[in-house]
Design a protein around this motif. Structure first.
Motif, short mmCIF file in Angstrom:
data_model
loop_
_atom_site.label_atom_id
_atom_site.label_comp_id
_atom_site.label_asym_id
_atom_site.label_seq_id
_atom_site.Cartn_x
_atom_site.Cartn_y
_atom_site.Cartn_z
N VAL A 179 -16.72 41.87 56.92
CA VAL A 179 -15.66 42.82 57.36
C VAL A 179 -15.76 44.27 56.73
O VAL A 179 -15.46 45.24 57.53
CB VAL A 179 -14.12 42.08 56.97
CG1 VAL A 179 -13.26 43.07 57.11
CG2 VAL A 179 -14.13 40.65 57.67
N THR A 187 -17.12 40.83 61.50
CA THR A 187 -16.01 40.00 61.76
C THR A 187 -16.49 38.74 60.76
O THR A 187 -17.37 38.40 60.37
CB THR A 187 -15.77 39.47 62.90
OG1 THR A 187 -14.67 38.58 63.06
CG2 THR A 187 -16.99 38.82 63.70
N SER A 204 -15.47 35.77 61.50
CA SER A 204 -15.86 34.54 62.37
C SER A 204 -17.13 34.83 63.41
O SER A 204 -17.48 35.86 63.39
CB SER A 204 -14.65 34.36 63.30
OG SER A 204 -14.36 35.11 64.27
N ILE A 242 -12.74 30.01 65.22
CA ILE A 242 -12.18 29.72 63.90
C ILE A 242 -12.09 28.52 63.21
O ILE A 242 -12.88 28.25 62.52
CB ILE A 242 -10.88 30.25 63.97
CG1 ILE A 242 -10.50 31.90 64.38
CG2 ILE A 242 -9.70 30.04 62.51
CD1 ILE A 242 -10.87 32.75 63.54
N MET A 301 -9.17 33.73 58.12
CA MET A 301 -8.40 34.23 58.97
C MET A 301 -7.20 34.94 58.57
O MET A 301 -6.68 36.10 58.69
CB MET A 301 -7.97 33.46 60.25
CG MET A 301 -7.47 33.97 61.45
SD MET A 301 -7.21 32.73 62.75
CE MET A 301 -6.43 34.05 64.20
N PHE A 339 -8.14 37.99 56.56
CA PHE A 339 -8.58 39.27 57.08
C PHE A 339 -7.92 39.81 58.17
O PHE A 339 -8.12 40.88 58.81
CB PHE A 339 -10.12 38.99 57.38
CG PHE A 339 -11.05 38.93 56.35
CD1 PHE A 339 -11.28 39.81 55.23
CD2 PHE A 339 -11.86 37.54 56.22
CE1 PHE A 339 -12.10 39.62 54.42
CE2 PHE A 339 -12.67 37.49 55.08
CZ PHE A 339 -12.61 38.36 54.21
N LYS A 340 -7.06 39.05 58.99
CA LYS A 340 -6.46 39.50 60.30
C LYS A 340 -5.08 40.23 59.85
O LYS A 340 -4.47 40.00 58.74
CB LYS A 340 -5.89 38.12 61.01
CG LYS A 340 -6.89 37.79 62.00
CD LYS A 340 -7.37 38.94 63.11
CE LYS A 340 -8.30 38.22 63.91
NZ LYS A 340 -8.37 39.07 65.11
N ASP A 341 -4.80 41.23 60.51
CA ASP A 341 -3.64 41.84 60.53
C ASP A 341 -2.38 40.89 60.56
O ASP A 341 -2.32 39.95 61.45
CB ASP A 341 -3.21 42.95 61.36
CG ASP A 341 -2.22 43.71 61.37
OD1 ASP A 341 -1.16 43.20 61.43
OD2 ASP A 341 -2.29 44.99 60.99
N GLU A 370 -0.76 40.88 64.24
CA GLU A 370 -1.60 40.11 64.91
C GLU A 370 -1.15 38.57 64.88
O GLU A 370 -1.24 37.82 65.81
CB GLU A 370 -3.16 40.37 64.68
CG GLU A 370 -3.21 41.51 65.08
CD GLU A 370 -4.88 42.13 64.88
OE1 GLU A 370 -5.99 41.26 65.18
OE2 GLU A 370 -5.28 43.16 64.38
N LEU A 371 -1.23 37.97 63.60
CA LEU A 371 -0.99 36.79 63.50
C LEU A 371 0.39 36.21 63.79
O LEU A 371 0.45 35.30 64.46
CB LEU A 371 -1.34 36.46 61.87
CG LEU A 371 -2.91 36.53 61.51
CD1 LEU A 371 -2.66 36.28 60.08
CD2 LEU A 371 -3.49 35.29 62.24
N ILE A 404 -4.51 28.83 64.18
CA ILE A 404 -3.63 29.61 63.69
C ILE A 404 -3.41 29.35 62.38
O ILE A 404 -2.74 28.17 62.28
CB ILE A 404 -2.64 29.96 64.50
CG1 ILE A 404 -3.06 30.48 66.07
CG2 ILE A 404 -1.99 31.31 64.03
CD1 ILE A 404 -1.93 30.73 66.84
#
Length: 83
Positions: A7, A12, A14, A19, A27, A30-32, A35-36, A58
């Motif tokens: 990252v 990424t 993944s 996932i 996830m 690292f994800k915003d 976004e989640l 998720i």
């Protein structure tokens, strides 16, 4: 460690397999968060009863973790009145 390095280099966490349960924590890390939240909202619309592979796509939000919910599909369902 490898995920963080990937990252940091613009990659990424993944790969070609998506996932799944093994990458849920990454996830969430690292994800915003926005976004989640959008993913969770879409999931509730597309799968309101939580039938499609629950707990594998998720990560749970902080409030879901505090409530003990293991998957987005276990809370926030929209229910229609029954006649």
């Amino acid at each position: 460690m490898i995920d963080a390095l990937a990252v940091a280099c613009g990659g990424t966490f993944s790969a070609e397999y998506g996932i799944g349960a093994a990458k849920l924590l990454e996830m969430a890390r690292f994800k915003d968060p926005v976004e989640l939240d959008l993913m969770r909202a879409l999931r509730r619309v597309l799968d309101p009863d939580g039938l499609m592979n629950p707990g594998k796509l998720i990560p749970a939000s902080a409030s879901e973790q505090r409530s003990g919910a293991s998957d987005i599909t276990t809370i926030g369902r929209i229910s229609a009145p029954v006649d």
